[in-house]
Design an enzyme around this catalytic site. Structure first.
Site, PDB file in Angstrom:
ATOM      1  N   SER A 348       0.797  -1.226   0.000  1.00 55.62           N
ATOM      2  CA  SER A 348       0.000   0.000   0.000  1.00 55.62           C
ATOM      3  C   SER A 348       0.831   1.277   0.000  1.00 55.62           C
ATOM      4  O   SER A 348       0.332   2.322  -0.406  1.00 55.62           O
ATOM      5  CB  SER A 348      -0.940   0.015   1.214  1.00 55.62           C
ATOM      6  OG  SER A 348      -0.198  -0.090   2.416  1.00 55.62           O
ATOM      7  N   LEU A 350       5.021   3.127  -0.395  1.00 49.57           N
ATOM      8  CA  LEU A 350       6.444   3.046  -0.711  1.00 49.57           C
ATOM      9  C   LEU A 350       7.223   3.752   0.392  1.00 49.57           C
ATOM     10  O   LEU A 350       6.880   4.866   0.790  1.00 49.57           O
ATOM     11  CB  LEU A 350       6.740   3.709  -2.054  1.00 49.57           C
ATOM     12  CG  LEU A 350       8.223   3.713  -2.460  1.00 49.57           C
ATOM     13  CD1 LEU A 350       8.619   2.345  -3.007  1.00 49.57           C
ATOM     14  CD2 LEU A 350       8.512   4.804  -3.480  1.00 49.57           C
ATOM     15  N   LYS A 351       8.274   3.093   0.886  1.00 52.80           N
ATOM     16  CA  LYS A 351       9.204   3.728   1.819  1.00 52.80           C
ATOM     17  C   LYS A 351      10.541   3.895   1.118  1.00 52.80           C
ATOM     18  O   LYS A 351      10.906   3.105   0.256  1.00 52.80           O
ATOM     19  CB  LYS A 351       9.389   2.880   3.080  1.00 52.80           C
ATOM     20  CG  LYS A 351       8.168   2.779   3.964  1.00 52.80           C
ATOM     21  CD  LYS A 351       8.490   1.963   5.213  1.00 52.80           C
ATOM     22  CE  LYS A 351       7.282   1.829   6.126  1.00 52.80           C
ATOM     23  NZ  LYS A 351       7.591   1.013   7.323  1.00 52.80           N
ATOM     24  N   TYR A 426      13.756 -21.758   1.707  1.00 58.66           N
ATOM     25  CA  TYR A 426      12.514 -21.747   0.928  1.00 58.66           C
ATOM     26  C   TYR A 426      12.686 -22.667  -0.273  1.00 58.66           C
ATOM     27  O   TYR A 426      13.714 -22.628  -0.951  1.00 58.66           O
ATOM     28  CB  TYR A 426      12.195 -20.326   0.469  1.00 58.66           C
ATOM     29  CG  TYR A 426      10.728 -19.960   0.577  1.00 58.66           C
ATOM     30  CD1 TYR A 426      10.144 -19.744   1.819  1.00 58.66           C
ATOM     31  CD2 TYR A 426       9.934 -19.835  -0.555  1.00 58.66           C
ATOM     32  CE1 TYR A 426       8.810 -19.395   1.930  1.00 58.66           C
ATOM     33  CE2 TYR A 426       8.595 -19.490  -0.453  1.00 58.66           C
ATOM     34  CZ  TYR A 426       8.039 -19.277   0.794  1.00 58.66           C
ATOM     35  OH  TYR A 426       6.714 -18.942   0.899  1.00 58.66           O
ATOM     36  N   SER A 434      10.222 -11.065  -1.362  1.00 62.88           N
ATOM     37  CA  SER A 434      11.514 -10.436  -1.085  1.00 62.88           C
ATOM     38  C   SER A 434      11.489  -9.617   0.199  1.00 62.88           C
ATOM     39  O   SER A 434      12.524  -9.447   0.851  1.00 62.88           O
ATOM     40  CB  SER A 434      11.942  -9.566  -2.265  1.00 62.88           C
ATOM     41  OG  SER A 434      10.948  -8.595  -2.564  1.00 62.88           O
ATOM     42  N   ASP A 435      10.320  -9.107   0.585  1.00 67.82           N
ATOM     43  CA  ASP A 435      10.252  -8.359   1.842  1.00 67.82           C
ATOM     44  C   ASP A 435      10.570  -9.263   3.033  1.00 67.82           C
ATOM     45  O   ASP A 435      11.253  -8.846   3.979  1.00 67.82           O
ATOM     46  CB  ASP A 435       8.886  -7.693   2.007  1.00 67.82           C
ATOM     47  CG  ASP A 435       7.726  -8.678   1.962  1.00 67.82           C
ATOM     48  OD1 ASP A 435       7.882  -9.790   1.392  1.00 67.82           O
ATOM     49  OD2 ASP A 435       6.643  -8.343   2.486  1.00 67.82           O
ATOM     50  N   THR A 508     -19.399  -7.679  21.050  1.00 66.42           N
ATOM     51  CA  THR A 508     -18.956  -8.218  19.765  1.00 66.42           C
ATOM     52  C   THR A 508     -17.765  -7.445  19.210  1.00 66.42           C
ATOM     53  O   THR A 508     -16.807  -8.028  18.706  1.00 66.42           O
ATOM     54  CB  THR A 508     -20.121  -8.193  18.760  1.00 66.42           C
ATOM     55  OG1 THR A 508     -21.199  -8.971  19.283  1.00 66.42           O
ATOM     56  CG2 THR A 508     -19.694  -8.770  17.418  1.00 66.42           C
TER      57      THR A 508
END
Length: 592
Positions: A348, A350-351, A426, A434-435, A508
């Site tokens: 959501s 970009l840093k 993996y 990649s994160d 709730t």
């Protein structure tokens, strides 16, 4: 466009102001029993369904919508001196008034058509006006002038000026991009389309106006009335009816004066409102630059005057688009040592971080709908020695948006089988987010022990890293927003106001909030237990948490767990991983 029935529109209109409404009143509007309302609500569009909150027999929407009922609109129009027509769905509100103008020009004068959905809505240069139900205030009205069409060239900027005045009355600061776009900086708030008909010895101008009421999710570089309202620290929510009535009052007053006196009385005010006055701009036709220069001003005909290399030129609106010329920004010189711009392309946002001499100099972030801050920083800070390295899970289209802001190649790094002495177990490293990989590499900045690496974002990932450098993999689960959204959309009775975390929830809303946090904390503790068993008795296993919800998750872990283990919150873990990797390439590495 939709399959909504009249009863749906009535209920939406009741809820549109964002205030609580009792289910008994809503049931009367829907002509059904209160217990039938939940099923009825599931027929609403998906983006509307998720806005509902229920509490003690009251329903409300978490944000207001630009939805009207015919009776309220009629009363509003009478107070403003306009006849009104409400079309829940139509091809184009401009077409509705144009047709009336051709048949009865006198009736078209000061008749307004408000619509909620348009299948063929359009803007200048034939562009399609994109919107979803409730996001945009859209209306068209006619105004009859005793003038030929060619004398109304300045009507467009005058209409924009009237809208700007109205927004100012509500405490909202805006500008105008020539000729008639309402903007906030580089973000577009609204647009105006004017079409004319010559009939009965009069020129009927049909003025179509679209203003983003709430921030459109699917439109880039957009502003909204609601976001401006909140930025201005106004109490409560913006109200679409108040906005429309204020707009009509200003439009009526301004056009009355314009019909008598022309554009001359408004020139100074327009010059002040013009975002690009005195600035370098590009003029484009079909996406190609046809002229560049500095804006001198606008004359009494609404014609733009530019100072160019060839001298002063005039431009009528026609099929021309205007853009700021950012190429003229001077770039300061930097030392000859290599510098880095590191990018983290999340789902959501970009840093980015500017790295000099192995440390972060500047860290920034922006949503993909407006990456101009990145472009501005690039123009200010970049030189020939900057290398751009990034990690992205956001998809190719968003990566392309990032590329548009940076005039240099971006090295997007994928997961790898091995790096920094860490082996990736993996099964298919090319499929590994990649994160997650760079979070693991970045965790070595904070711990040399075995550790559980947690990232709280759109998804929550919980990964395991041994003390001797084996990345074992991990789990993926929905983030807090996705969990809440799935309950709101997929269940009949769990779309409730956000609650708080309690050991034993008795409402709730609190049960949902507590359940979501328990799911994340439970996942962390399960992974921690498995890694501790694999790592060997007596050896520590740390927890590193990053992301927007990291601090809340760390706080929610049981006190006994926190007392027995090291839990750290680490910002920008992916960027630390990128920095560790490029430092290792240069013979250095960050250590805890």
């Amino acid at each position: 466009m939709t399959v909504l029935k009249p009863s749906h529109w009535r209920v939406l209109a009741e809820l549109a102001d964002g205030l609580p409404q009792h289910v008994s009143q809503l049931a009367r509007e829907a002509d059904m029993k209160p217990q039938q309302l939940n099923g009825f609500w599931q027929q609403m569009p998906a983006h509307i369904r998720g806005l509902l909150r229920q509490h003690d027999g009251y329903w409300r929407l978490v944000r207001p919508l630009a939805v009207f009922d015919a009776e309220g609109l009629r009363d509003l129009g009478e107070r403003s001196g306009f006849q009104t027509a409400l079309k829940h769905e139509c091809a184009s509100s401009n077409d509705e008034i144009l047709e009336l103008a051709r048949i009865a020009p006198d009736k078209a004068h000061k008749t307004i058509c408000v619509t909620h959905l348009q299948s063929k809505g359009r803007g200048r240069q034939g562009r399609k006006w994109s919107h979803r139900l409730g996001e945009c205030l859209m209306f068209s009205f006619g105004w009859a002038f005793d003038r030929p069409q060619y004398e109304l060239g300045s009507l467009s900027p005058v209409a924009a000026l009237a809208c700007r005045r109205a927004l100012g009355c509500l405490g909202l600061e805006t500008q105008i991009k020539w000729p008639n776009d309402l903007v906030v900086g580089r973000d577009k708030l609204g647009g105006i389309l004017i079409e004319t008909v010559r009939a009965g010895g009069k020129t009927v101008a049909v003025v179509g106006i679209g203003i983003n009421f709430v921030l459109p999710k699917e439109v880039e570089n957009a502003a909204s009335v609601q976001s401006l309202f909140q930025t201005a620290s106004r109490r409560g929510n913006a109200d679409a009816a108040v906005l429309l009535e204020t707009l009509l009052a200003e439009l009526g007053a301004v056009l009355e004066q314009y019909a008598e006196e022309g554009f001359a009385p408004f020139l100074n005010e327009y010059e002040t409102a013009n975002r690009d006055h005195g600035k370098a701009v590009l003029l484009l036709r079909d996406g190609e630059t046809v002229c560049e220069g500095t804006v001198k001003g606008v004359d009494g005909r609404g014609v733009l005057h530019l100072e160019t290399a060839e001298g002063e030129q005039t431009v009528v609106s026609g099929e021309i688009s205007l853009r700021p010329d950012n190429r003229s920004v001077s770039v300061p010189k930097r030392p000859d040592s290599e510098r880095f711009l590191l990018l983290e392309g999340g789902n959501s946002r970009l840093k980015w971080a500017w790295v000099e001499n192995g440390t972060f100099a500047t860290v920034g972030s922006a949503p993909y709908r407006d990456l101009s801050p990145l472009g501005a920083e690039w123009a200010e800070k970049a030189d020939g020695n900057v290398r751009i390295v990034g990690c992205a899970v956001c998809g190719e289209s968003k990566k392309a948006q990032v590329k548009e802001q940076l005039a240099r190649k971006i090295e997007w790094l994928p997961s790898s089988a091995q790096a920094l002495g860490i082996r990736n177990h993996y099964r298919h490293p090319e499929e590994h987010g990649s994160d997650r990989w760079f979070n693991a590499l970045g965790s070595r900045r904070f711990s040399r022990n075995a550790c559980v690496v947690v990232s709280c974002g759109t998804a929550v990932t919980v990964d395991a890293l041994t003390d001797d450098g084996h990345y074992l993999g991990g789990t993926i689960m929905p983030g807090f927003h996705l969990m809440k959204e799935s309950l709101a959309v997929r269940t009949a009775n769990l779309n409730r106001p956000a609650g708080k975390r309690y050991p034993f929830p008795t409402t709730t809303g609190n049960a949902v909030a507590s359940g979501m946090m328990d799911a994340v904390c439970g996942s962390i503790m399960m992974m921690h237990g498995r890694l501790k068993e694999k790592n060997g008795a007596g050896k520590p296993v740390d927890v590193i948490i990053t992301g927007g919800g990291a601090a809340k998750v760390a706080e929610a872990l049981p006190p006994a767990f926190l007392a027995e283990n090291t839990v750290r919150v680490a910002d920008n873990l992916v960027i630390h991983g990128l920095l560790n990797l490029i430092a290792a390439e240069g013979g250095e590495s960050e250590h805890a």
